[in-house]
Design an enzyme around this catalytic site. Sequence first.
Site, PDB file in Angstrom:
ATOM      1  N   ASP A 194       0.840  -1.191   0.000  1.00 59.02           N
ATOM      2  CA  ASP A 194       0.000   0.000   0.000  1.00 59.02           C
ATOM      3  C   ASP A 194       0.888   1.260   0.000  1.00 59.02           C
ATOM      4  O   ASP A 194       2.083   1.181   0.284  1.00 59.02           O
ATOM      5  CB  ASP A 194      -0.842  -0.057   1.295  1.00 59.02           C
ATOM      6  CG  ASP A 194      -2.088   0.783   1.216  1.00 59.02           C
ATOM      7  OD1 ASP A 194      -2.186   1.618   0.317  1.00 59.02           O
ATOM      8  OD2 ASP A 194      -2.962   0.593   2.079  1.00 59.02           O
ATOM      9  N   LYS A 278      -1.275  -7.624  -5.669  1.00 59.25           N
ATOM     10  CA  LYS A 278      -1.970  -7.958  -4.412  1.00 59.25           C
ATOM     11  C   LYS A 278      -3.247  -7.123  -4.383  1.00 59.25           C
ATOM     12  O   LYS A 278      -3.193  -5.892  -4.526  1.00 59.25           O
ATOM     13  CB  LYS A 278      -1.061  -7.623  -3.231  1.00 59.25           C
ATOM     14  CG  LYS A 278      -1.717  -7.723  -1.860  1.00 59.25           C
ATOM     15  CD  LYS A 278      -0.671  -7.509  -0.772  1.00 59.25           C
ATOM     16  CE  LYS A 278      -1.259  -7.447   0.617  1.00 59.25           C
ATOM     17  NZ  LYS A 278      -0.214  -7.231   1.647  1.00 59.25           N
ATOM     18  N   ASP A 280      -6.434  -6.092  -2.300  1.00 57.57           N
ATOM     19  CA  ASP A 280      -6.920  -6.076  -0.919  1.00 57.57           C
ATOM     20  C   ASP A 280      -8.409  -5.746  -0.880  1.00 57.57           C
ATOM     21  O   ASP A 280      -8.922  -5.007  -1.707  1.00 57.57           O
ATOM     22  CB  ASP A 280      -6.117  -5.023  -0.138  1.00 57.57           C
ATOM     23  CG  ASP A 280      -6.074  -5.306   1.343  1.00 57.57           C
ATOM     24  OD1 ASP A 280      -6.983  -5.984   1.843  1.00 57.57           O
ATOM     25  OD2 ASP A 280      -5.135  -4.836   1.990  1.00 57.57           O
ATOM     26  N   ASP A 343      -3.930 -10.008   9.413  1.00 59.04           N
ATOM     27  CA  ASP A 343      -2.510  -9.665   9.292  1.00 59.04           C
ATOM     28  C   ASP A 343      -1.676 -10.344  10.383  1.00 59.04           C
ATOM     29  O   ASP A 343      -1.994 -10.237  11.562  1.00 59.04           O
ATOM     30  CB  ASP A 343      -2.326  -8.156   9.400  1.00 59.04           C
ATOM     31  CG  ASP A 343      -2.952  -7.420   8.221  1.00 59.04           C
ATOM     32  OD1 ASP A 343      -3.648  -8.064   7.415  1.00 59.04           O
ATOM     33  OD2 ASP A 343      -2.741  -6.203   8.119  1.00 59.04           O
TER      34      ASP A 343
HETATM   35  C1  GLA Z   1      -4.155  -4.918   4.879  1.00 58.93           C
HETATM   36  C2  GLA Z   1      -3.362  -6.130   4.401  1.00 58.93           C
HETATM   37  C3  GLA Z   1      -1.897  -5.921   4.716  1.00 58.93           C
HETATM   38  C4  GLA Z   1      -1.398  -4.635   4.060  1.00 58.93           C
HETATM   39  C5  GLA Z   1      -2.263  -3.464   4.480  1.00 58.93           C
HETATM   40  C6  GLA Z   1      -1.946  -2.213   3.701  1.00 58.93           C
HETATM   41  O1  GLA Z   1      -4.124  -4.789   6.262  1.00 58.93           O
HETATM   42  O2  GLA Z   1      -3.838  -7.285   5.003  1.00 58.93           O
HETATM   43  O3  GLA Z   1      -1.133  -7.011   4.260  1.00 58.93           O
HETATM   44  O4  GLA Z   1      -1.425  -4.801   2.676  1.00 58.93           O
HETATM   45  O5  GLA Z   1      -3.639  -3.735   4.281  1.00 58.93           O
HETATM   46  O6  GLA Z   1      -2.691  -1.117   4.124  1.00 58.93           O
END
Ligand code: GLA
Length: 537
Positions: A194, A278, A280, A343
């Site tokens: 991010d 990736k 999200d 996470d």
């Molecule tokens: C989520 C994802 C993390 C990361 C953050 C970025 O929490 O699960 O792996 O990519 O967003 O903001």
Amino acid sequence: MPNPNRRQFARRLVLAGLGGAACASYGLGLARGAESSAASAEAAPSIPKEEPFLLTPKPPAEPRINGPKVAGVRPGHEFIFRIPCTGERPMQFAADNLPKSIALDPIQGILRGPAPQQRGEYVVTLRAANRRGKTSRNLKIVVGDMLALTPPMGWNDWYCWYDKITEQLMRQAADAMVKSGMADFGYQYVNIDDCWMVKPGDPDPMIGGEPRDAQGRILPNKRFPDIKGMVDYIHSLGLRAGLYTSPGPLTCARFEGSYKHEEQDARQFAEWGFDFLKYDWCSYQQVAGGSDLESLQLPYKRMSNILQKLDRDFVFNLCQYGRGDVWKWGAEVGGHCWRTTGDVGLEKDARLPGFYSVGMKNAEHWEYARPGAWNDPDYILIGIVGPTRSKDRTPRPTPLTPHEQYSYMAMWSLMAAPLFFSGDMNRLDEFTLNVLCNAEVIEVNQDPLGKQARIVRKTDDDFVLAKPLEDGSLAVGLFNLAETARQMTVSWNELGLSGRQRVRDLWRQKDLDAAADQFSAKVNRHGVAMVRLWRAP
Ligand code: GLA
């Protein structure tokens, strides 16, 4: 539940200086009487201080080719592959039966060029030679629809840099992947998470401003002055580049997301040259319309349909924290790997560090993993990392003990998990590299059969995993979850084996005595014994 005996056990362990028989000859030292200052007396039981110790032997000076033995690419799409090879430099590389469209840089050992249009398996013999010797190994390039035939390996910046990531740090990380030797073991993707895009409404001119141009094209923030140049640079090292976006209007860190711009953004990512996406879930919930399976799948289906039409290959990483049992359908919607939990950096567990609970949850889905379709328990959070659960995210040394770090890497390898280190690439110490770069441990992760380890045993104190490998051998990990070093045993019966087995200790890369009906080892507090068993002749 906190273990009431933990403090007592820990103290006993420290005073006894118990390293465990299996470790004794490898210089394991527990600092006597020392306890981690991180452990507050009331809040948490004390943790014995373990000095770092090196299990992985130095790679030989002769060439040794490591990493994946099989790689997928779509017809005509760019193939970039840096031959992972340890040994003294300079090294001379060659490749027999290489498809004509792919060129080899014989000094760097980089294969690059469009894959053949003709689908099929191209078995290339890679050769490496230096003044100490030479070696060769086959790499099967599979031209077809499948990517990520072995779990992707690389680095992701998230747990080190968060919203401080810059283009310069990404370039430095790519350099470090080569210079540290990580690339010689198969680490390949250099991925921005991010915060590379604009954060609408942010007063900081480096990250605030207009998130898109007049045509609606997504703009990187000012910390990324030349994102295309950055990707070209990563490619010039024979590495691949990845990035992150969200199907929602905003990302998790509230930067610009791809909502209603999915196709335009994906085209832009391909134009920049990225190889990995990736995706999200964050903020998508507001626009999802529901939490039923169809709504959960929709954004991923939509994006994967777009990616499949592009003229670049993207490994597609679903990041929706395991919702709707994603392991059951992640591959169906075009994902190559999918996060199975929240996470890892946020996971709390009263008894063990958070990676154990994430790992143990991920382990349950072992039957769903296969080539091109991997369960993703998140990154390897070791080395110098910025703590997610703290306001001050300044990167600092991981609080994990050395044994815990070897266990982390062993568990991720046995689970055929994507192997993404997420600590500081500019401050890689010898110990962290020793954990990350063991060719025989990585070989288990990268095994072409693509099986995830099954859970053989799970109790309060024991966690045992077994992963069948392509050559008929079995990789086994015995994880000691208890607070003291213990003898751990697994029988051939539990493992579904019979007869005498040749036993190799993978961390130490050393043959042990062959065994008739069980394997037994003393395993340290939160440590692992990781072995590979072959039917003895
Ligand atoms: C989520 C994802 C993390 C990361 C953050 C970025 O929490 O699960 O792996 O990519 O967003 O903001």
